[in-house]
Design a protein around this motif. Structure first.
Motif, PDB file in Angstrom:
ATOM      1  N   ARG A 535       0.809  -1.217   0.000  1.00 13.30           N
ATOM      2  CA  ARG A 535       0.000   0.000   0.000  1.00 13.30           C
ATOM      3  C   ARG A 535       0.847   1.274   0.000  1.00 13.30           C
ATOM      4  N   HIS A 536       2.159   1.101   0.085  1.00 10.73           N
ATOM      5  CA  HIS A 536       3.062   2.253   0.040  1.00 10.73           C
ATOM      6  C   HIS A 536       4.299   1.852  -0.752  1.00 10.73           C
ATOM      7  N   SER A 551       1.649   6.738  -1.555  1.00 13.47           N
ATOM      8  CA  SER A 551       0.690   5.823  -0.950  1.00 13.47           C
ATOM      9  C   SER A 551      -0.384   5.416  -1.937  1.00 13.47           C
ATOM     10  N   HIS A 552      -0.999   4.277  -1.666  1.00 12.68           N
ATOM     11  CA  HIS A 552      -2.121   3.803  -2.462  1.00 12.68           C
ATOM     12  C   HIS A 552      -3.274   4.795  -2.381  1.00 12.68           C
ATOM     13  N   ARG A 553      -3.430   5.432  -1.229  1.00 15.22           N
ATOM     14  CA  ARG A 553      -4.503   6.413  -1.044  1.00 15.22           C
ATOM     15  C   ARG A 553      -4.322   7.592  -1.988  1.00 15.22           C
ATOM     16  N   ILE A 556      -5.578   6.668  -5.386  1.00 15.28           N
ATOM     17  CA  ILE A 556      -7.049   6.656  -5.445  1.00 15.28           C
ATOM     18  C   ILE A 556      -7.575   8.082  -5.562  1.00 15.28           C
ATOM     19  N   ARG A 557      -6.967   9.010  -4.794  1.00 19.84           N
ATOM     20  CA  ARG A 557      -7.414  10.404  -4.872  1.00 19.84           C
ATOM     21  C   ARG A 557      -7.207  10.968  -6.264  1.00 19.84           C
ATOM     22  N   SER A 602       0.625   5.322   8.483  1.00 20.95           N
ATOM     23  CA  SER A 602       0.594   3.858   8.375  1.00 20.95           C
ATOM     24  C   SER A 602       1.861   3.287   7.761  1.00 20.95           C
TER      25      SER A 602
END
Length: 638
Positions: A535-536, A551-553, A556-557, A602
């Motif tokens: 995820r990173h 990051s994976h986040r 997504i953004r 995280s």
């Protein structure tokens, strides 16, 4: 080396010491001419180096406390606070000499172990301690004696740079270090063989010729800083850890201070001493009052303090040694290639193999080195260090594996040699039988360690695996059973001292890291994260310095904002978090947990200096917490 050392930056004192050194060589030549050496008897002896370990099987820096407790004159310091050395009594080479060596070894290790126990430590015999970390090799762990600090200062000055280590084996280790403490990773079982001056050249050449197959049977140092490298990694590490050559001297192929040699000795021990004075600068000097020529003229035996001190700072794998016994001088060959461990029995078996070959091959009308190039002897040595019993060895015009050479030719030769000097038959069977079974099964100490690590696979953390390996080694060592009888070490649940495996970030961080560079396209980073289920992903520059985190986040953004189509060639630099928060490998685990919780992050990269060495994620902390809770509950039920 003595305690009153002269600073090697004092030119006048250095010149005086060099004058004394040259005087010693001239006087030694006179001593050789007048037959003032002990002859007609051969003696054998040994030095045992050891690691001090704590209950976590990590280095225990308590050598001064152990020596104070033991009060045994045979025990002395070595470079590091976690090293210890014992000097054994010389034995006449006959009858029960080997059994007496084993008995004394067991006794002195027992004395050291008992003293260590009162200091919260234990003794482990191994060539390189598997649990060593680079953080253990700071000057704070150097034995607090002036000569060691002066040695470090002088080596650094001569080198002009940090010490660089590159060892390619099963894995690859490349590191630099700013002091000489890398040398303290090595512990040896050094054996001594006394010979007369007239036969020194022959015996020295024989020692060089047999060192390759001898080492192949004895390898016991396959790991360094949790990297699987050579079967006897000590050889490569020692050569690099005290390499004083500047780059200019390396480029012109100047000899390193640790070396095998460059050719057979032709006439006498003087060739070695003269060569080493000509090639190697003085590292440590003492104030010497003795006039060796006057001592000889009075009928005495000179100490040759300058010569012996300089000789102790040139590390030939077979070293020529001058000594005094009673009122007679003597010469010895010190074989330095054998590692410490795996057991006292294994060590004495290695010594018996060496002594037996020396005794037998000296009786040949045409010594083996007459039909062997020096280059072959040198290649045999390094091949054995890299590959152990599988190494190819050249012997009398033939090439074969070390295992085949030892079983078919050299073990029968060594047996004859020990019989020839009337060593007790039961002892010959005990020690050479140990070598034979070890070689036949292919289970050296190094192979046992590698087999054990293979059996553990990826279970537990790296820290747990190497502690389990060291714990099994210590347990087997205390049993006295030779290494070829040991069961493979296996990781079955957490070790009893489970808490010690999760104290710091470096013990449980992930070291299998995938990275990208700032100029890489986002698609590459996204695909790596998808393929590897992470995820990173960390971002480093061309020099390997950490510069960001993606990051994976964040991906997504980017997609949610509809930027995907417009930025098909978007780069990692556009999306990454620059200069992310980092920690060092020594940060306590509780502080790591608190930091991640309070900052709401995280993923924490772990760096040492400016080098990325690992990463800790939420998943890692969950795994650690689960293991600790499971172990805690299991202990509570017992």
């Amino acid at each position: 080396m003595g305690e009153q050392n002269i600073s090697t930056s004092d030119d006048d004192q250095l010149r005086n010491f060099m004058k004394k050194l040259l005087d010693d060589v001239v006087a030694l030549e006179r001593l050789l001419e007048t037959d003032r050496f002990e002859t007609g008897v051969r003696r054998v002896g040994a030095e045992q180096e050891m690691f001090l370990v704590d209950r976590s099987l990590r280095p225990a820096s308590v050598v001064m406390e152990v020596l104070e407790r033991a009060q045994d004159p045979r025990l002395t310091t070595e470079l590091a606070r976690f090293n210890l050395e014992a000097n054994l009594s010389p034995q006449v080479f006959n009858a029960a000499c080997l059994r007496r060596m084993e008995d004394e070894l067991n006794e002195v290790v027992g004395v050291a172990r008992d003293a260590a126990r009162h200091c919260g430590a234990d003794i482990l015999l191994t060539g390189i301690l598997p649990t060593l970390r680079k953080a253990d090799l700071g000057l704070d762990n150097m034995t607090p004696k002036p000569r060691y600090l002066e040695l470090n200062r002088t080596l650094r000055r001569l080198r002009g740079d940090d010490f660089h280590v590159l060892i390619r084996g099963i894995e690859e280790l490349e590191t630099t270090h700013d002091n000489v403490m890398l040398e303290s990773c090595n512990t040896s079982f050094q054996v001594h063989f006394q010979v007369s001056p007239r036969e020194f050249a022959k015996f020295y050449n024989l020692a060089q010729a047999i060192t390759g197959p001898l080492l192949a049977a004895a390898v016991n140092s396959p790991v360094l800083l949790k990297h699987r490298l050579w079967h006897e990694t000590r050889i490569a590490l020692f050569e690099r850890s005290v390499d004083t050559r500047s780059q200019i001297r390396v480029d012109r192929a100047a000899r390193p201070r640790v070396h095998f040699g460059d050719g057979w000795i032709q006439q006498s021990v003087l060739e070695i001493f003269r060569e080493d004075i000509a090639r190697f600068r003085i590292l440590i000097a003492n104030a010497i009052d003795e006039d060796p020529m006057q001592v000889i003229e009075r009928g005495g035996i000179p100490q040759f303090g300058a010569l012996r001190l300089h000789n102790g700072t040139v590390y030939r794998w077979n070293r020529a040694c001058y000594g005094i016994s009673g009122d007679k001088a003597h010469l010895r060959i010190e074989n330095r290639v054998l590692p410490s461990g795996p057991t006292v029995l294994d060590e004495v078996a290695n010594a018996a193999f060496f002594f037996g070959m020396m005794a037998a091959l000296a009786e040949d009308e045409r010594p083996v080195f007459k039909d062997m190039s020096f280059e072959d002897a040198k290649s045999n040595f390094f091949n054995a260090a890299r590959d152990g019993l599988k190494a190819q060895q050249s012997w009398k015009g033939r090439t074969m594996s070390a295992q085949e050479l030892i079983l078919n030719e050299l073990l029968p030769t060594a047996r004859w040699g020990l019989q020839h000097v009337k060593v007790d038959g039961s002892d010959i069977d005990r020690y050479l039988g140990t070598i034979e079974e070890r070689v036949r099964k292919g289970t050296t100490g190094a192979q046992w360690m590698l087999n054990s690590l293979h059996a553990m696979g990826e279970q537990g953390t790296s820290d747990v695996r190497y502690r389990t390996l060291s714990s099994a080694m210590l347990t087997n060592q205390k049993s006295g059973a030779p290494v070829h009888t040991w069961e493979t070490a296996r990781l079955e649940g957490e070790p009893k001292t489970w808490r010690d495996s999760y104290q710091t970030a470096g013990q449980f961080m992930s070291t299998d890291i995938f990275t990208v560079q700032p100029s890489d396209i986002i698609d590459l980073a996204a695909n790596i994260m998808d393929w590897k289920k992470i995820r990173h992903i960390l971002v480093e520059d061309e020099e390997g310095r950490l510069v960001g985190l993606l990051s994976h986040r964040a991906l997504i953004r980017m997609v949610a904002r509809g930027a995907r189509g417009a930025q098909d060639n978007a780069t990692v630099a556009q999306l990454m978090v620059k200069n992310p928060l980092t920690i060092g490998p020594e940060m306590p685990t509780l502080e790591v947990m608190k930091l991640m919780r309070e900052r709401g992050i995280s993923c924490l990269p772990v760096v040492e200096g400016d080098k990325l060495v690992g990463v800790i994620t939420e998943r890692d902390l969950i795994d650690v917490s689960a293991k600790l809770l499971e172990s805690y509950l299991r202990d509570a039920q017992q």
